[in-house]
Design an enzyme around this catalytic site. Structure first.
Site, PDB file in Angstrom:
ATOM      1  N   GLU A 152      -5.594 -34.097   6.297  1.00 31.88           N
ATOM      2  CA  GLU A 152      -6.578 -33.043   6.579  1.00 31.88           C
ATOM      3  C   GLU A 152      -7.936 -33.686   6.835  1.00 31.88           C
ATOM      4  O   GLU A 152      -8.524 -34.309   5.952  1.00 31.88           O
ATOM      5  CB  GLU A 152      -6.677 -32.086   5.393  1.00 31.88           C
ATOM      6  CG  GLU A 152      -7.751 -31.009   5.562  1.00 31.88           C
ATOM      7  CD  GLU A 152      -7.923 -30.172   4.314  1.00 31.88           C
ATOM      8  OE1 GLU A 152      -9.070 -29.747   4.051  1.00 31.88           O
ATOM      9  OE2 GLU A 152      -6.932 -29.938   3.602  1.00 31.88           O
TER      10      GLU A 152
ATOM     11  N   THR B 214     -11.852 -27.088   5.608  1.00 29.26           N
ATOM     12  CA  THR B 214     -13.192 -26.502   5.463  1.00 29.26           C
ATOM     13  C   THR B 214     -13.550 -25.675   6.691  1.00 29.26           C
ATOM     14  O   THR B 214     -14.666 -25.740   7.219  1.00 29.26           O
ATOM     15  CB  THR B 214     -14.264 -27.584   5.190  1.00 29.26           C
ATOM     16  OG1 THR B 214     -13.745 -28.572   4.292  1.00 29.26           O
ATOM     17  CG2 THR B 214     -15.497 -26.955   4.545  1.00 29.26           C
TER      18      THR B 214
ATOM     19  N   LYS C 101      -3.225 -22.288  -0.232  1.00 30.47           N
ATOM     20  CA  LYS C 101      -3.895 -23.291  -1.066  1.00 30.47           C
ATOM     21  C   LYS C 101      -4.490 -22.625  -2.297  1.00 30.47           C
ATOM     22  O   LYS C 101      -5.277 -21.683  -2.182  1.00 30.47           O
ATOM     23  CB  LYS C 101      -5.004 -23.986  -0.268  1.00 30.47           C
ATOM     24  CG  LYS C 101      -5.803 -24.991  -1.093  1.00 30.47           C
ATOM     25  CD  LYS C 101      -6.831 -25.720  -0.251  1.00 30.47           C
ATOM     26  CE  LYS C 101      -8.023 -24.853   0.095  1.00 30.47           C
ATOM     27  NZ  LYS C 101      -9.131 -25.625   0.718  1.00 30.47           N
TER      28      LYS C 101
END
Length: 217
Positions: free
Chosen positions: A47, A79, A139
């Site tokens: 990521e 993000t 998540k």
């Protein structure tokens, strides 16, 4: 590769290695070094976090580098807080999108594009909303606040949903196993795996060594 196949490959790779490295750096050469270290450590999904002014440019360059040197590497972007950011990185070739929170517009966009979206959730209500939006992988964040018992409880409530966790987890096998034993398919690791002094000294081999020690194959 078809979009749904990329989604399946991403989930399979996360389930296999149990580790999702997270990183960002302003310098593209450092980014290349970090990606290489992860690949050499046996990890084929990373990521790249959207946390700096060069994020989009560096992601595009890193993806080109990966296609040339590690064509089986899967690179997503984290993000991502809104639809506009998701669209920019989707156009740049992101394999999956990770968000710190449950933003419905981001989710709708990703699902329309058949792009794997992994929203950050910390309550049963948020998880339920994500499932209603069509998410199959969620998540749990922040992991160090929620605790491993929370992930086990949520798996019992949402048995068809897969979970990853990030936030405050040590890059140690005992910590990885704790989460995996509580129904988490993978653990996101940032600064505990990719340490600032290792980056400063370009000791990428330390990252490779650590990954080889903690990845559960």
């Amino acid at each position: 590769m078809k979009t749904h196949e990329m989604q399946q490959d991403t989930v399979q790779e996360l389930t296999k290695s149990k580790v999702l490295p997270l990183f960002y750096h302003e310098g593209i050469e450092v980014c290349k070094g970090l990606l290489t270290a992860c690949y050499n450590g046996g990890v084929k999904a990373v990521e790249f976090t959207n946390r700096g002014k060069n994020a989009l440019e560096n992601f595009a360059l890193l993806r080109t580098f990966a296609l040339e040197h590690f064509p089986d590497m899967i690179i997503g972007v984290g993000t991502i807080k809104n639809r506009a950011e998701a669209e920019c990185f989707w156009k740049a070739g992101a394999a999956f999108i990770v968000s710190p929170a449950l933003d419905e517009e981001t989710g709708v966009f990703c699902l329309e594009k058949e792009l794997l979206w992994i929203p950050g959730c910390m309550t049963p209500s948020e998880i339920n909303k994500a499932v209603q939006l069509g998410c199959s992988l969620i998540k749990l964040f922040p992991a160090n606040v929620l605790g491993a018992g929370f992930s086990k409880a949520m798996k019992d409530i949402f048995p068809d949903t897969k979970f990853i966790v990030t936030g405050g987890i040590d890059a140690k096998l005992i910590d990885i196993e704790k989460w995996v034993n509580n129904n988490v398919i993978a653990v996101g690791l940032g600064s505990s795996l990719i340490k600032n002094d290792w980056i400063a000294d370009k000791r990428f081999d330390e990252i490779t060594r650590t990954l080889r020690e903690i990845c559960i194959q």
